[in-house]
Design an enzyme around this catalytic site. Structure first.
Site, mmCIF file in Angstrom:
data_model
loop_
_atom_site.group_PDB
_atom_site.id
_atom_site.type_symbol
_atom_site.label_atom_id
_atom_site.label_comp_id
_atom_site.label_asym_id
_atom_site.label_seq_id
_atom_site.Cartn_x
_atom_site.Cartn_y
_atom_site.Cartn_z
ATOM 1 N N CYS A 129 1.026 -1.343 -0.050
ATOM 2 C CA CYS A 129 0.047 0.185 0.031
ATOM 3 C C CYS A 129 0.847 1.049 0.128
ATOM 4 O O CYS A 129 0.500 2.089 -0.358
ATOM 5 C CB CYS A 129 -0.874 -0.062 1.066
ATOM 6 N N HIS A 153 -2.071 1.386 7.280
ATOM 7 C CA HIS A 153 -2.315 1.145 5.754
ATOM 8 C C HIS A 153 -1.898 2.651 5.678
ATOM 9 O O HIS A 153 -2.241 3.654 5.920
ATOM 10 C CB HIS A 153 -3.722 0.893 5.426
#
Length: 868
Positions: free
Chosen positions: A184, A327
């Site tokens: 990510c 994330h």
């Protein structure tokens, strides 16, 4: 800094209390219809095709938290809160679809954060954000910015990248045979660079080890392939060409390697700090870009900073963690309602507008174990291509104050300054102090140089500063700690990273009192705002509004307590307080207290921002006088303890004196029958040993006495490795069915456990060298010093390099008490008995009888000078 992973998302935070009710499904549906009708009145499917597809409930509770409405097939979605204490709409999009079964993992984590925040409010432990305040515009900025990656120049080909095919075809093949995901972090970076279609090619090398799967895989290589931006579509179609696959996978391979990506079947992860280095050095973006951690800025300033970036058409790299993993994604727009647009990096799935948090600023630090989540967010800002004409200037390294300890002696104030590096700088950090005398005179004094690094985890270092007392003037002297690195022209003040802007040290002379402050930042109770139902031994609530009449920001994790006339403290709770200077609206603090320990009576409501000290050693701010009502429990037993010990008591391990007893009274309405135990619990630890256990029966109104016996379990008590010298809490509690239950009232006192000097290896009279006992030491050490060292300075450091003691060695004619720290006192004795010797001992005395020239009495038989 948290490692960011492919499959794990951002959790936001938990916090404080209100009264409200649930929102019905029909009301939620009407809210959704009204929202779309108002925001997109011309769209034919605004309300006709609206349907509720999902009810989000807490994992272990049946309460609905929010309803999810989809409009048409891909005409947008809406998250409507199921509790009217929150903004009606907490997330939305005007295109796309919300599929609860296939939502991106990072969005799932984000919503899990919403869940924890909402439950905290519903349980009375937190307060929600005020949507009106969230919607206040930022001065001189547009009221909204459309999603940069999906509108304007990208409207016909929005940037909606993912982490799998075709982006990862050149990524490493894992032992399982699976192609590694891009990660990510790399996907967020890649989407931002696709916005600029820059650079032409990367430069430099990569060389690192991947330990994610325990294989210690070595990756190395040289960047330099030219990127074919014209073959990198924003929106990937089914019929993607081989040229496009090659262009995308070549670029994303380089991005992943540039940030030392760690690869595994379950996902790929790395640290956000690598993003700053890679963009600046590998991909030739402006040197002025920078990584910033959320805790460095107040909430409003943080949001204003992000809005300013977006107004300059610069997408923001954004990352967050839930205390373990997190994330990364892209923030590329905002709306007047206070929400921000996120591109999750999941092929466009669930991209939309969301609040950064659902809790007010003061609630953001309240999470599991008081850890918090939203404050563990990170961004990289200032991302734009560099040019020969405007390459940008590397910003000064962000060095923060991470910990501060002091020792005050007759000769000097010794400071142990722990610093933390929130930048990619590696090298020397010069520390100095600015001394402001009571008359306003200022001097800047360079003090020490320490090295610092940044690789993988944020670098830390400790510098020790000594300020001679001769530099202080009578009155209040103020000290600021400054830093400067290579290339910095001027000194900068260190700002504290631990949820507070503690950056001043105040020394009052001639008393030698030392206090930490937050410059001109204060916390004051707003008149008429205090509300509570405090009742002895009961569950209760307290709310109040506090504000900051000073001129600088106040942000600290504040502990609230009750203090009685004896000075005993009764814990109420903690709250992250974020107060803007001069804002009389202040911030509401709400506390939920489970089983208040205090008796009925008058107390002072106090608070402290001292996070690194035991409650009893902190500096407390008085807020208001407050009354605790009598308890009304009559249906069960209720055990209330009392003890006479208020001050810290010194206890010698080899020959322990009898400890103060506990009185236990049953103030309930039924007879008690069960086991009562007394334990000694090590401070800052869960280590304990039992000092008494007794089965007890107490009728209503009956009182019994129980005395601790430290030697009850001698094999544990005498084990200095398991139970080292230091501070212990002597606690009386009931042995519950599952867990022990502390009694009400005064259920504990503190002792300092020490190994008796007279039985140690340094007790002899013929000391010819400096001897320490015990060695290694934990919280406490005896030092024997021969008289030949008189006039020298003794300094003690812990294993991390922090100074714990600094004092001039002198032969004195009497025993004297000198404050050395919040933990104890220094005793010196140089009485002549045919031989001069000096022994230094840090301890608290349990007798303060005035002995004239002898000063404070040293406990009988334990004079530090054994030749006396």
């Amino acid at each position: 800094m948290k490692r960011i992973f492919y499959t794990l998302g951002l959790l936001l935070l938990c916090l404080p209390m209100l009264q409200a009710g649930p929102v019905t499904r029909s009301k939620a549906e009407q809210t959704a219809k009204n929202f779309f009708a108002k925001r997109q009145p011309t769209l034919s499917s605004s309300t006709a095709s609206l349907r509720m597809d999902f009810v989000y409930k807490a994992a272990e509770r049946e309460e609905a938290l929010f309803f999810v409405f989809n409009r048409g097939e891909k005409d947008g979605f809406l998250l409507v809160a199921a509790d009217d204490r929150f903004p009606e709409v907490i997330g939305y999009a005007f295109k796309g679809h919300f599929d609860a079964a296939r939502m991106p993992d990072n969005l799932r984590g984000w919503l899990k954060g919403y869940e924890r925040e909402m439950l905290a409010v519903m349980d009375g432990k937190a307060e929600p954000i005020d949507p009106i305040r969230e919607a206040k515009p930022t001065r001189d900025l547009p009221s909204s910015i459309a999603p940069i990656l999906e509108t304007g120049e990208h409207a016909s080909d929005p940037i909606l990248w993912d982490q799998g095919y075709p982006f990862n075809t050149l990524h490493p093949l894992l032992p399982s045979g699976q192609q590694a995901y891009t990660g990510c972090v790399a996907t967020a970076m890649g989407q931002i660079m696709r916005h600029y279609k820059w650079p032409e090619k990367a430069s430099g090398e990569y060389d690192y080890y991947d330990d994610m799967t325990g294989t210690h895989t070595h990756y190395s290589g040289t960047f330099g392939e030219t990127y074919n931006w014209s073959k990198m579509p924003g929106n990937i179609s089914v019929g993607i060409s081989p040229e496009e696959v090659k262009a995308l996978s070549t670029f994303m391979r380089d991005v992943s390697f540039s940030v030392n990506m760690q690869f595994a079947d379950f996902g790929s992860g790395t640290f956000s700090i690598f993003v700053e280095r890679a963009l600046r050095e590998t991909f030739h973006y402006k040197k002025s870009l920078r990584y910033i951690h959320r805790s460095l800025l107040p909430g409003k300033e943080w949001k204003d900073m992000i809005r300013k970036e977006l107004a300059e058409n610069r997408p923001v790299y954004y990352a967050g963690a839930d205390g373990s993993m997190g994330h990364a994604f892209v923030c590329d727009g905002y709306e007047p309602d206070g929400t921000f647009h996120f591109n999750w990096g999941w092929g466009g799935m669930s991209n939309g507008n969301f609040y950064l948090n659902l809790l007010n600023p003061g609630s953001l630090g309240t999470g599991a174990g008081d850890g918090g989540y939203s404050t563990d967010q990170e961004v990289v800002i200032g991302i734009e291509p560099a040019s020969n004409e405007a390459p940008g200037i590397v910003p000064d390294p962000t060095i923060t104050l991470y910990g501060l300890q002091h020792n005050m002696s007759d000769e000097a104030l010794d400071l142990s300054v722990k610093i933390k590096n929130y930048s990619t700088y590696a090298g020397d950090v010069k520390l100095a102090y600015r001394l402001t005398l009571p008359n306003g005179t200022e001097t800047t004094n360079p003090a020490v140089t320490v090295p610092i690094v940044w690789e993988d985890i944020i670098g830390e270092s400790t510098g020790n500063i000594t300020i001679p007392c001769s530099q202080f003037a009578e009155g209040k002297n103020t000290i600021s700690i400054l830093y400067r690195t290579d290339g910095m022209a001027d000194w900068k003040e260190l700002k504290h990273i631990l949820m507070g802007l503690v950056n001043k040290i105040e020394v009052t002379m001639p008393a030698g009192d030392v206090a930490y402050s937050v410059a001109d930042a204060r916390i004051v109770l707003k008149d008429g705002s205090l509300s509570h139902n405090l009742k002895a031994y009961s569950d209760c609530k307290l709310s109040a509004t506090v504000y900051n009449p000073g001129t600088e920001e106040f942000r600290s994790r504040v502990t609230f307590a009750l203090r009685n006339t004896e000075g005993r403290l009764y814990f109420l709770g903690r709250h992250l307080v974020e107060l803007h200077p001069g804002d009389e609206d202040g911030e509401k603090v709400s506390l939920t207290i489970t089983g208040l320990k205090a008796r009925a009576g008058q107390y002072m409501l106090v608070c402290t921002g001292d996070m690194e000290l035991l409650m009893e050693d902190a500096s407390w701010i008085e807020l208001a006088s407050i009354e605790v009502a009598e308890h009304t429990s009559t249906h069960s037993s209720l055990l209330v303890a009392s003890n006479p010990q208020i001050d810290l008591l010194t206890v010698h391990r080899a020959n322990p004196e009898t400890l103060p007893t506990f009185s236990i009274t049953n103030e309930g309405g039924a007879t008690f029958s069960g086991k009562i135990e007394i334990v000694a619990i090590k401070a800052f630890s869960e280590t304990f040993f039992q000092a008494k256990e007794e089965h007890m029966s107490l009728a209503q109104g009956e009182t019994k006495v129980l005395s601790p016996e430290l030697t009850a379990n001698s094999s544990l008590y005498t084990n200095a490795e398991l139970f080292p010298d230091g501070i212990y809490y002597i606690v009386i509690r009931e042995q519950g069915f599952w867990d022990p239950i502390d009694l009400f009232g005064d259920y504990y006192y503190r002792i300092r456990l020490i190994t008796d000097l007279s039985s140690s290896x340094i007790a002899g009279k013929d000391v010819s060298t400096i001897v320490l006992y015990p060695n290694p030491a934990h919280d406490y050490v005896h030092v024997a010093i021969p008289p030949t060292y008189a006039g020298s300075t003794l300094r003690l450091f812990d294993i991390q390099g922090r100074m714990q003691l600094s004092t001039k060695i002198r032969i004195c004619r009497y025993a004297s008490r000198r404050r050395t720290s919040s933990e104890g006192h220094l005793y010196r004795c140089g009485r002549r008995h045919g031989r001069e010797a000096l022994y230094s001992l840090i301890q608290s005395v349990n007798s303060k009888t005035d002995k004239g020239n002898a000063g404070w009495e040293i406990p009988s038989g334990h004079c530090p000078c054994t030749v006396c």
